[in-house]
Design a protein around this motif. Structure first.
Motif, mmCIF file in Angstrom:
data_model
loop_
_atom_site.group_PDB
_atom_site.id
_atom_site.type_symbol
_atom_site.label_atom_id
_atom_site.label_comp_id
_atom_site.label_asym_id
_atom_site.label_seq_id
_atom_site.Cartn_x
_atom_site.Cartn_y
_atom_site.Cartn_z
ATOM 1 N N LYS A 126 -59.670 10.629 -4.365
ATOM 2 C CA LYS A 126 -60.115 9.717 -5.808
ATOM 3 C C LYS A 126 -59.401 8.726 -5.936
ATOM 4 C CE LYS A 126 -62.522 8.770 -9.570
ATOM 5 N NZ LYS A 126 -62.087 7.698 -9.690
ATOM 6 N N PHE A 169 -57.752 5.261 -8.321
ATOM 7 C CA PHE A 169 -57.854 4.866 -9.665
ATOM 8 C C PHE A 169 -57.662 6.211 -10.583
ATOM 9 C CE2 PHE A 169 -58.231 0.600 -8.361
ATOM 10 C CZ PHE A 169 -57.546 -0.216 -9.165
ATOM 11 N N ILE A 170 -56.460 6.917 -10.625
ATOM 12 C CA ILE A 170 -56.425 7.748 -11.474
ATOM 13 C C ILE A 170 -55.064 7.688 -12.169
ATOM 14 C CG2 ILE A 170 -55.637 10.371 -11.673
ATOM 15 C CD1 ILE A 170 -58.494 9.874 -10.633
ATOM 16 N N THR A 171 -55.266 7.685 -13.489
ATOM 17 C CA THR A 171 -54.214 7.279 -14.543
ATOM 18 C C THR A 171 -53.339 8.613 -14.598
ATOM 19 O OG1 THR A 171 -55.910 6.021 -16.001
ATOM 20 C CG2 THR A 171 -53.905 6.916 -17.081
ATOM 21 N N ILE A 175 -62.457 -2.285 -18.859
ATOM 22 C CA ILE A 175 -63.148 -1.709 -17.450
ATOM 23 C C ILE A 175 -63.108 -0.193 -17.662
ATOM 24 C CG2 ILE A 175 -62.502 -1.590 -15.169
ATOM 25 C CD1 ILE A 175 -61.246 -4.329 -15.355
ATOM 26 N N TYR A 176 -62.081 0.552 -17.994
ATOM 27 C CA TYR A 176 -62.150 1.922 -17.737
ATOM 28 C C TYR A 176 -62.647 2.864 -18.926
ATOM 29 C CZ TYR A 176 -57.326 2.509 -19.785
ATOM 30 O OH TYR A 176 -56.060 2.572 -20.562
ATOM 31 N N SER A 229 -67.068 0.919 -18.371
ATOM 32 C CA SER A 229 -66.901 -0.549 -18.595
ATOM 33 C C SER A 229 -67.671 -0.722 -19.842
ATOM 34 C CB SER A 229 -67.502 -1.323 -17.607
ATOM 35 O OG SER A 229 -68.702 -1.255 -17.435
ATOM 36 N N GLN A 251 -69.955 -2.943 -20.283
ATOM 37 C CA GLN A 251 -71.309 -3.167 -20.088
ATOM 38 C C GLN A 251 -71.986 -1.859 -19.984
ATOM 39 O OE1 GLN A 251 -68.901 -4.870 -18.405
ATOM 40 N NE2 GLN A 251 -69.234 -6.759 -17.772
ATOM 41 N N ILE A 297 -75.023 -0.005 -22.437
ATOM 42 C CA ILE A 297 -76.239 0.686 -21.832
ATOM 43 C C ILE A 297 -76.320 1.965 -22.666
ATOM 44 C CG2 ILE A 297 -77.037 2.043 -19.854
ATOM 45 C CD1 ILE A 297 -75.622 0.105 -17.920
HETATM 46 C C1 LIG Z 1 -56.144 0.905 -15.060
HETATM 47 C C2 LIG Z 1 -57.302 1.985 -14.482
HETATM 48 C C3 LIG Z 1 -56.958 3.469 -14.778
HETATM 49 C C4 LIG Z 1 -58.158 4.321 -14.306
HETATM 50 N N1 LIG Z 1 -57.979 5.542 -14.380
HETATM 51 C C5 LIG Z 1 -59.019 6.221 -13.831
HETATM 52 C C6 LIG Z 1 -59.073 7.932 -14.120
HETATM 53 O O1 LIG Z 1 -57.786 8.337 -14.588
HETATM 54 N N2 LIG Z 1 -59.889 8.628 -13.639
HETATM 55 C C7 LIG Z 1 -61.130 8.018 -13.031
HETATM 56 O O2 LIG Z 1 -62.011 8.899 -12.692
HETATM 57 N N3 LIG Z 1 -61.022 6.592 -13.130
HETATM 58 C C8 LIG Z 1 -60.365 5.810 -13.389
HETATM 59 N N4 LIG Z 1 -60.362 4.548 -13.367
HETATM 60 C C9 LIG Z 1 -61.517 3.979 -12.915
HETATM 61 C C10 LIG Z 1 -62.697 3.283 -13.968
HETATM 62 O O3 LIG Z 1 -63.108 4.380 -14.808
HETATM 63 C C11 LIG Z 1 -63.604 2.516 -13.168
HETATM 64 O O4 LIG Z 1 -62.903 1.404 -12.684
HETATM 65 C C12 LIG Z 1 -64.664 2.204 -14.360
HETATM 66 O O5 LIG Z 1 -65.499 2.973 -14.713
HETATM 67 C C13 LIG Z 1 -65.621 1.020 -13.493
HETATM 68 O O6 LIG Z 1 -66.078 1.455 -12.619
HETATM 69 P P1 LIG Z 1 -65.967 0.507 -11.200
HETATM 70 O O7 LIG Z 1 -64.417 0.080 -10.948
HETATM 71 O O8 LIG Z 1 -66.690 1.380 -9.890
HETATM 72 O O9 LIG Z 1 -66.806 -0.534 -11.322
HETATM 73 P P2 LIG Z 1 -68.330 -1.046 -11.073
HETATM 74 O O10 LIG Z 1 -69.266 0.215 -11.319
HETATM 75 O O11 LIG Z 1 -68.314 -1.553 -9.427
HETATM 76 O O12 LIG Z 1 -68.629 -2.206 -11.783
HETATM 77 C C14 LIG Z 1 -68.391 -3.711 -11.372
HETATM 78 C C15 LIG Z 1 -68.547 -4.446 -12.692
HETATM 79 O O13 LIG Z 1 -70.070 -4.574 -12.646
HETATM 80 C C16 LIG Z 1 -70.511 -4.147 -13.936
HETATM 81 N N5 LIG Z 1 -71.567 -3.077 -13.929
HETATM 82 C C17 LIG Z 1 -71.890 -2.056 -13.102
HETATM 83 N N6 LIG Z 1 -73.156 -1.445 -13.293
HETATM 84 C C18 LIG Z 1 -73.727 -2.325 -14.279
HETATM 85 C C19 LIG Z 1 -74.994 -2.376 -15.145
HETATM 86 N N7 LIG Z 1 -75.949 -1.418 -14.521
HETATM 87 N N8 LIG Z 1 -75.498 -3.222 -15.769
HETATM 88 C C20 LIG Z 1 -74.346 -4.105 -16.207
HETATM 89 N N9 LIG Z 1 -73.336 -4.245 -15.628
HETATM 90 C C21 LIG Z 1 -73.012 -3.176 -14.751
HETATM 91 C C22 LIG Z 1 -69.555 -3.351 -14.560
HETATM 92 O O14 LIG Z 1 -69.399 -3.167 -15.985
HETATM 93 C C23 LIG Z 1 -68.134 -4.000 -14.130
HETATM 94 O O15 LIG Z 1 -67.839 -5.148 -14.654
HETATM 95 C C24 LIG Z 1 -59.504 3.550 -13.904
HETATM 96 C C25 LIG Z 1 -59.349 2.195 -13.667
HETATM 97 C C26 LIG Z 1 -58.500 1.316 -13.893
HETATM 98 C C27 LIG Z 1 -58.592 -0.192 -13.981
#
Ligand SMILES: Cc1cc2nc3c(=O)[nH]c(=O)nc-3n(C[C@H](O)[C@H](O)[C@H](O)COP(=O)(O)OP(=O)(O)OC[C@H]3O[C@@H](n4cnc5c(N)ncnc54)[C@H](O)[C@@H]3O)c2cc1C
Length: 226
Positions: free
Chosen positions: A6, A8-10, A206-207, A210, A212, A216
């Protein structure tokens, strides 16, 4: 037996206990996912790559790698196949936590802009910007407190938590940009608190879903409300 990586784990490498969501059945999408509690010292569990990030450097973020990690059934969190329900519940309350993170960064930006204006002078344009910043932060704070109050009383709070997360983190982004604008060239200097707060604020949008995705959730709750 859990296998996979997995990303991007904080707080990777610092956590004592990980909550892992793993596919345990052939069912489609969310129905085949189960949640587990996995202690950090479990054989086969290790930290992978730790990432360089643009902000939030007080908290490491990286990969968690699982290679044949044996987990006793007693460590299952919730029923088999019900991991998605656990995740959604955790996200609801987690979003109140991220609201707090946004408020802290936003308040720091307001405080630093205030100090700068008091010590270094200001014009009416700065006054208007500061007033808007402080007003945004106060409104965001009230949304976060409302969500926390509902949560602590066991009342439904999904929509309020999403609204708080959306508004607090968008507020943090906007007021950190505004504070840097007031500070001018001093704010743009690498290492200034103004540029740090701006970089830190971005990940919050973002986290934990996001912003967006928060829209929803909010729209779904409004449209489906009885
Ligand atoms: C610093 C950091 C720490 C994190 N820590 C953790 C953690 O501890 N555990 C964990 O599980 N995850 C973690 N994450 C992951 C985080 O939860 C995801 O990055 C986040 O949920 C967004 O998913 P994604 O990056 O896959 O973006 P994507 O889902 O690929 O989305 C990319 C963009 O498209 C937009 N988008 C996607 N679908 C839609 C839609 N249907 N309608 C409109 N817009 C849309 C999104 O809003 C985003 O702006 C972390 C991320 C960061 C940056």
């Amino acid at each position: 037996m859990l296998n996979g990586t997995k990303t991007f784990i904080t707080n990777v490498g610092h956590a004592g206990l990980y909550v892992i969501f793993a596919r345990t059945g052939p069912d489609e999408r969310a129905a085949g996912v189960t949640s587990f509690l996995v202690p950090a010292g479990s054989p086969g569990l290790r930290v992978g790559q730790v990432f360089d990030k643009m902000g939030l450097n007080g908290s490491p973020t990286g990969e968690l790698v699982l290679e044949d990690v044996e987990v006793p059934a007693a460590n299952r969190l919730g029923a088999e196949g019900k991991g998605f329900v656990v995740a959604m519940r955790a996200l609801d309350s987690g979003r109140i936590g991220i609201s707090g993170q946004g408020l802290g960064i936003a308040q720091a930006a307001v405080d630093e802009a205030r100090t700068l204006m008091r010590d270094g002078g200001h014009d009416q344009g700065d006054d208007f910007t500061l007033a808007d910043m402080a007003t945004r932060v106060e409104s965001a704070r009230l949304l976060a407190y409302q969500a926390a109050w509902l949560c602590s009383r066991g009342r439904p709070f999904t929509r309020q938590a999403s609204m708080a997360k959306l508004h607090c983190t968008d507020t943090a982004m906007q007021v950190t940009i505004d504070a840097l604008q007031i500070a001018g060239e001093e704010g743009a200097r690498a290492g200034s608190p103004f540029e740090r707060h701006m970089r830190d604020a971005k990940a919050l949008q973002i986290y934990e879903g996001s912003n967006q995705v928060q829209r929803i959730v909010i729209a779904r709750e409004l449209v489906n409300a009885g």
